[in-house]
Write a protein that holds these residues in place. Sequence first.
Motif, PDB file in Angstrom:
ATOM      1  N   ARG A 368      13.624 -87.194  38.506  1.00 38.65           N
ATOM      2  CA  ARG A 368      14.244 -85.986  39.052  1.00 38.65           C
ATOM      3  C   ARG A 368      14.332 -86.046  40.573  1.00 38.65           C
ATOM      4  N   THR A 369      13.835 -87.147  41.148  1.00 40.90           N
ATOM      5  CA  THR A 369      13.829 -87.264  42.606  1.00 40.90           C
ATOM      6  C   THR A 369      14.455 -88.584  43.042  1.00 40.90           C
ATOM      7  N   THR A 371      14.046 -91.225  46.406  1.00 41.74           N
ATOM      8  CA  THR A 371      13.335 -91.546  47.645  1.00 41.74           C
ATOM      9  C   THR A 371      14.265 -92.341  48.551  1.00 41.74           C
ATOM     10  N   VAL A 376      11.609 -87.655  50.235  1.00 43.50           N
ATOM     11  CA  VAL A 376      11.731 -87.578  48.780  1.00 43.50           C
ATOM     12  C   VAL A 376      12.551 -86.325  48.470  1.00 43.50           C
ATOM     13  N   TYR A 377      13.695 -86.523  47.798  1.00 40.47           N
ATOM     14  CA  TYR A 377      14.605 -85.417  47.507  1.00 40.47           C
ATOM     15  C   TYR A 377      14.528 -85.048  46.034  1.00 40.47           C
ATOM     16  N   LEU A 378      14.382 -83.752  45.754  1.00 38.74           N
ATOM     17  CA  LEU A 378      14.479 -83.230  44.394  1.00 38.74           C
ATOM     18  C   LEU A 378      15.945 -82.888  44.160  1.00 38.74           C
TER      19      LEU A 378
END
Length: 392
Positions: A368-369, A371, A376-378
Amino acid sequence: MTVVLFIVGLVQCGLLFLLTGTGAKLARQAQKEREEARYVPHGGWPRVAMIIPAAGNDPRMEAALKSLLEQDYPHLLPVLVTAGADDPAADIIRRLKEDYPALRHVIAGEAKDCGQKNWNSLAGVAAVGDAADIYMFCDSTHMADPEFARCLVGPLARNEAAFSTGYHEVEPRDHGIVTLGYALSVLLMRLLQGLSAFTQPWGGAMAMTRAAFERYGVARLWASTVVDDCSLGAMLQARGVHVKLCAAALLRTTAHRHAFGTWRAWMDRQVLFLKFCMPGQWLLLGVFAALMLAPVLWAGFTFCRDLIGRGGGTGPFLALLWLLLLAGTLSSWRRLVPVRVPLGRWLGAFFLASGLFGWVYLRTIPARTITWRHMVYLVGRGGALLGMRRRG
């Protein structure tokens, strides 16, 4: 089952052979585009803003930026964008401004609702405004030939398209399996770009008219998504907008003793971008990953059984036949790489790339993320940014 897997191997070799033909077609197309770029379009060359987001202190950056700043293009406004004035890339830009006074340096600030690269690109657009007819976006670590800008902008200047894209090729500086595996992976993606069903913008070399940027709401899209090219590609695909692939707008990436972790992280992002932005293509990519890996595992298992005396039947013969067909097909791929590569190392790179591809794809299923650098992006549907945090 042996016969079924052998047939899968034949399909794999057939697809790879088809892509060899795509490589030859791209070479012919590139030659034609370079010839077209020598002539001034009707109405003259439009004003172009070359917007380059930059970060870090990659040792290739300064030379790559110089190659972009020295483009043979009459109306080019170079804009380099960093998140902050203290970014290591800002020091490189300040040195370059001494030799290239037309260069503009824009400080974008930290992104809050989108990926940092998106935010940097939008800051560059805001700084340019209507001073340009075309926005061209480039990465900061790839080398460009002098005619690169004319080749990328040409279709827009001739009103053949509103969006155009180039791509890059890797020039391996050693024969390490990881370096060659990375070069082969990029080559595969470039050849897939040559198939119209898979052509989409690549953020390292893409251009669009200012009118198209505004008409399709690119600023709104990028201001809420994690990545520039895949999110744009998904939106354009949904609206039936054609993206022109410019084969001659080909940047060069050098790779020397490429680190396995760097290669894996890069592949992670490529697969995850598709998962979140273009799920249909991501599912198709899973089929492709299985097609690449299944014959490799089957042949390896068959040869191991034969070595320990538990083989027999037609299995080893069919596995050897597949291996010879694969070697012949991949041998022709070596002509598409800028340097000469030993066939044995090239085959080893293919086996490693196939294994890594399958492993990375499986890891992306529950992910769901994403990097990217130190963040770190959701991520949600369509590449929408749901949250972010710093690594570590």
